[in-house]
Design an enzyme around this catalytic site. Structure first.
Site, PDB file in Angstrom:
ATOM      1  N   THR A 106       0.858  -1.187   0.000  1.00 11.40           N
ATOM      2  CA  THR A 106       0.000   0.000   0.000  1.00 11.40           C
ATOM      3  C   THR A 106       0.891   1.232   0.000  1.00 11.40           C
ATOM      4  OG1 THR A 106      -0.029   0.124   2.375  1.00 11.40           O
ATOM      5  CG2 THR A 106      -1.791  -1.136   1.376  1.00 11.40           C
ATOM      6  N   GLU A 149      -5.969  -3.345  -0.540  1.00  8.94           N
ATOM      7  CA  GLU A 149      -6.387  -4.496   0.270  1.00  8.94           C
ATOM      8  C   GLU A 149      -7.622  -5.200  -0.280  1.00  8.94           C
ATOM      9  OE1 GLU A 149      -5.539  -1.543   1.283  1.00  8.94           O
ATOM     10  OE2 GLU A 149      -4.606  -1.506   3.264  1.00  8.94           O
ATOM     11  N   LYS A 197     -12.002  17.682  11.839  1.00 12.11           N
ATOM     12  CA  LYS A 197     -12.709  17.540  13.110  1.00 12.11           C
ATOM     13  C   LYS A 197     -12.869  18.917  13.737  1.00 12.11           C
ATOM     14  CE  LYS A 197     -10.772  13.272  12.612  1.00 12.11           C
ATOM     15  NZ  LYS A 197      -9.570  13.056  11.797  1.00 12.11           N
ATOM     16  N   TRP A 206     -17.768  16.374  12.462  1.00 13.16           N
ATOM     17  CA  TRP A 206     -16.947  16.090  11.290  1.00 13.16           C
ATOM     18  C   TRP A 206     -17.381  16.922  10.103  1.00 13.16           C
ATOM     19  CZ3 TRP A 206     -17.551  10.042  11.252  1.00 13.16           C
ATOM     20  CH2 TRP A 206     -16.810   9.500  12.315  1.00 13.16           C
TER      21      TRP A 206
HETATM   22  P1  AMP Z   1      -5.034   2.705  -2.152  1.00 15.10           P
HETATM   23  O1  AMP Z   1      -4.991   1.410  -1.450  1.00 15.10           O
HETATM   24  O2  AMP Z   1      -3.751   3.454  -2.081  1.00 15.10           O
HETATM   25  O3  AMP Z   1      -5.518   2.587  -3.556  1.00 15.10           O
HETATM   26  O4  AMP Z   1      -6.083   3.656  -1.390  1.00 15.10           O
HETATM   27  C1  AMP Z   1      -7.376   3.237  -1.076  1.00 15.10           C
HETATM   28  C2  AMP Z   1      -8.169   4.402  -0.602  1.00 15.10           C
HETATM   29  O5  AMP Z   1      -8.437   5.297  -1.681  1.00 15.10           O
HETATM   30  C3  AMP Z   1      -9.542   4.049  -0.087  1.00 15.10           C
HETATM   31  O6  AMP Z   1      -9.506   3.570   1.235  1.00 15.10           O
HETATM   32  C4  AMP Z   1     -10.274   5.373  -0.211  1.00 15.10           C
HETATM   33  O7  AMP Z   1      -9.986   6.226   0.871  1.00 15.10           O
HETATM   34  C5  AMP Z   1      -9.680   5.962  -1.447  1.00 15.10           C
HETATM   35  N1  AMP Z   1     -10.585   5.737  -2.584  1.00 15.10           N
HETATM   36  C6  AMP Z   1     -10.497   4.817  -3.546  1.00 15.10           C
HETATM   37  N2  AMP Z   1     -11.496   4.959  -4.437  1.00 15.10           N
HETATM   38  C7  AMP Z   1     -12.255   5.996  -4.027  1.00 15.10           C
HETATM   39  C8  AMP Z   1     -13.429   6.644  -4.504  1.00 15.10           C
HETATM   40  N3  AMP Z   1     -14.041   6.279  -5.629  1.00 15.10           N
HETATM   41  N4  AMP Z   1     -13.923   7.671  -3.778  1.00 15.10           N
HETATM   42  C9  AMP Z   1     -13.334   8.079  -2.638  1.00 15.10           C
HETATM   43  N5  AMP Z   1     -12.216   7.525  -2.143  1.00 15.10           N
HETATM   44  C10 AMP Z   1     -11.677   6.490  -2.826  1.00 15.10           C
END
Ligand code: AMP
Length: 540
Positions: free
Chosen positions: A181, A327, A435, A440
């Site tokens: 990640t 994940e 916050k 929020w």
């Molecule tokens: P990553 O594992 O680096 O791809 O990040 C995942 C995170 O990206 C998720 O937990 C979300 O917070 C954010 N994310 C992915 N897709 C979206 C979406 N369509 N809208 C808002 N947040 C998103």
């Protein structure tokens, strides 16, 4: 009583066999420094079998990690197939990470072999000097000149080998791929996909109510092959016979536009910032005639509603928003309208622009409130999104992260509401919520609104420390080129005033040339928070 059906393992070899038997004539095209290289899936599979022979000769054994440090191209696709098919684990390294993170990740994963692009050699060389585990380096000739000393040339390696005919029947629960990640807090965490999870996840992309990848598609993954399985697109294409178009290292808006013109893909996928930078060029392109795209798959961060609207009305291509995480393989939810939305009319369809959609079959979701209890699916109650399913991680590689994985559910860290139809709206990542006085404020909602201002190109909202309220929102705004130096703080605040509750109104607006981006193109709020941590908010 147990069922009596066959239990052949769902592994990547299925995908390889199907591609070579049924999709042999379909093509993968890659933009290279010498033009566009086109190969059939038949050729790709034959070369993959040669790659397996070569990797075995180098000493790769089942379970060993083979890393890639590469752009999106045909050879990377061959690694996607060959490495898991021989029982080894494909580790896709993010080429944009800091050197120290790369060193950590390579050593943590204990990568034995690395396949690296020649164009990335200057970056890789520095990492290589600091890691001990790598025993062989294979260089893909994506730039002119010989392979660096002490490395093997990918093409020469393949040319000199015969294709392996018998592939092992790898157990479906064995590891197929590893992806770290982006690690916004602490060290990056390894997500270890299995053959089964990747196989089932690929099928999800072919569902009609998902993005419905089919034999008649031609897909342009702008999303890197190192970003969470390239969202499952390579395997879904090989399975269905959809063709692939790879931009290689040619990622400028102009190059992508040329790619679209030349190869005429029906589907393209990338994070919102890519589509923001392509909006104007694509609007102009539309003037010359309709685009080949039937849809754009977009996710990774919230898609600004104004961007979706502009693509629909001015480019003539719908953006399909998806949500997921490294994940979650990553596809977990996707926004497609229900028949009922169409019956309810344009307003119901409009409202979907702020939604991340419904979880796809194969993923279950629950909304957990602050009190630890499940929150109602009423479109208002907020809670943390938790998911489970056969392509959701159950833990991290060599890492104790029990707090993230609870009673079989992955805690995503995303705060959202879910409506009665099961459509979810992400308010924020927990750490990005502002916050204020114990309440929020959703930075995502504010950003979406600010980005609907006609003079705004990009906007990121962060919380900055406040003596009385704990945190207050600060809007970091990038004006469109024609509004630079002209757009004012008051104009943004006046625009927001009728649209949000008074206490949501940002305390200040700062103008930037660009919002800093993470290694996968998302707004990097960590950098913004650091930059503006001492920002003096004006008295109200
Ligand atoms: P990553 O594992 O680096 O791809 O990040 C995942 C995170 O990206 C998720 O937990 C979300 O917070 C954010 N994310 C992915 N897709 C979206 C979406 N369509 N809208 C808002 N947040 C998103």
């Amino acid at each position: 009583m147990r069922g009596l059906m066959q239990t052949l393992p769902l592994n990547i070899a299925w995908i390889l066999r199907r591609a070579e038997r049924l999709q042999a004539k379909k093509t993968v095209a890659t933009r290279t420094h010498e033009g566009t290289a086109v190969a059939t899936y038949g050729q790709v599979c034959e070369r993959t079998r040669k790659l397996v022979t070569a990797l075995r000769e180098i000493g790769v054994r089942p379970g060993d990690r083979v890393a890639t440090f590469s752009w999106n191209h045909q050879q990377h696709l061959e690694c996607y197939l060959g490495v898991p098919c021989m029982g080894a684990v494909l580790h896709t390294l993010n080429i944009r990470l800091f050197e120290k993170d790369l060193v950590f990740i390579v050593e943590h994963a204990e990568d034995k072999v690395v396949v690296v692009d020649k164009s990335l050699w200057p970056v890789w060389e520095k990492v290589a000097a600091r890691v001990r585990c790598v025993q062989a380096t294979i260089v893909v000739p994506d730039a002119p000149g010989p392979a660096p000393p002490g490395t093997l040339d990918y093409e020469e390696l393949i040319a000199a080998r015969s294709p392996v005919r018998e592939l092992p029947e790898v157990d479906e629960n064995e590891a197929a791929a590893l992806c770290y990640t982006s690690g916004t807090t602490g060290n990056p965490k390894g997500v270890l996909y299995s053959h089964r999870s990747n196989y089932l996840h690929s099928l999800a992309l072919t569902m009609a109510d998902a993005i419905g990848i089919s034999e008649s598609d031609r897909v342009l993954p702008i999303v890197p092959l190192f970003h969470a399985n390239a969202w499952g697109l390579p395997y879904a294409c090989l399975l269905t016979g959809a063709e692939l178009v790879f931009p290689g290292r040619h990622m400028s808006p102009q190059s992508l536009l040329e790619c679209l013109r030349e190869r005429r893909p029906s589907l393209a996928a990338g994070v919102p910032s890519v589509w923001t930078s392509l909006l104007e060029p694509l609007k102009q392109e539309k003037e010359r005639g309709p685009l080949s795209l039937r849809a754009i798959l977009c996710g990774g961060s919230a898609v600004p509603p104004a961007l979706q609207k502009a693509y629909e009305s001015e480019v003539g291509v719908p953006i399909v928003q998806a949500w997921g995480m490294t994940e979650t393989s990553p596809l977990a939810s996707l926004c497609c309208p229900l028949a009922a939305h169409r019956e309810r009319g344009p307003e119901a369809l409009d409202a979907l622009r702020t939604s991340q959609g419904r979880v796809v079959p194969g993923v279950e979701i629950r909304l957990v409130g602050d009190d630890g209890k499940e929150a109602a699916w009423d479109g208002r109650s907020q809670g943390e999104i938790q998911v489970r399913g056969p392509w959701i991680a159950s833990s991290y590689y060599k890492e104790d992260a029990r707090e993230k994985f609870q009673d079989g559910w992955l805690r995503t860290g995303d705060v959202a509401s879910i409506d009665g139809d099961g459509y979810m709206r992400i308010a924020d990542r927990t750490k990005d919520l502002v916050k204020s006085g114990g309440e929020w404020i959703s930075s995502v909602a504010l950003e979406g609104l600010i980005m609907s201002h006609p003079s705004v190109a990009e906007a990121a909202v962060i919380g900055v420390p406040h003596p009385k309220w704990d945190e207050r929102p600060l809007a970091c705004v990038v004006p469109r080129p024609d509004a630079r130096g002209r757009l004012t703080r008051e104009e943004i605040l006046d625009f927001l005033r009728p649209k949000v509750a008074k206490w949501w109104l940002p305390d200040d607006v700062v103008f930037l040339d660009e919002v800093p981006k993470t290694s996968v193109g998302k707004f990097d709020k960590k950098v913004l928070r650091e930059r503006f941590k001492n920002h003096a908010l004006p008295e109200k």
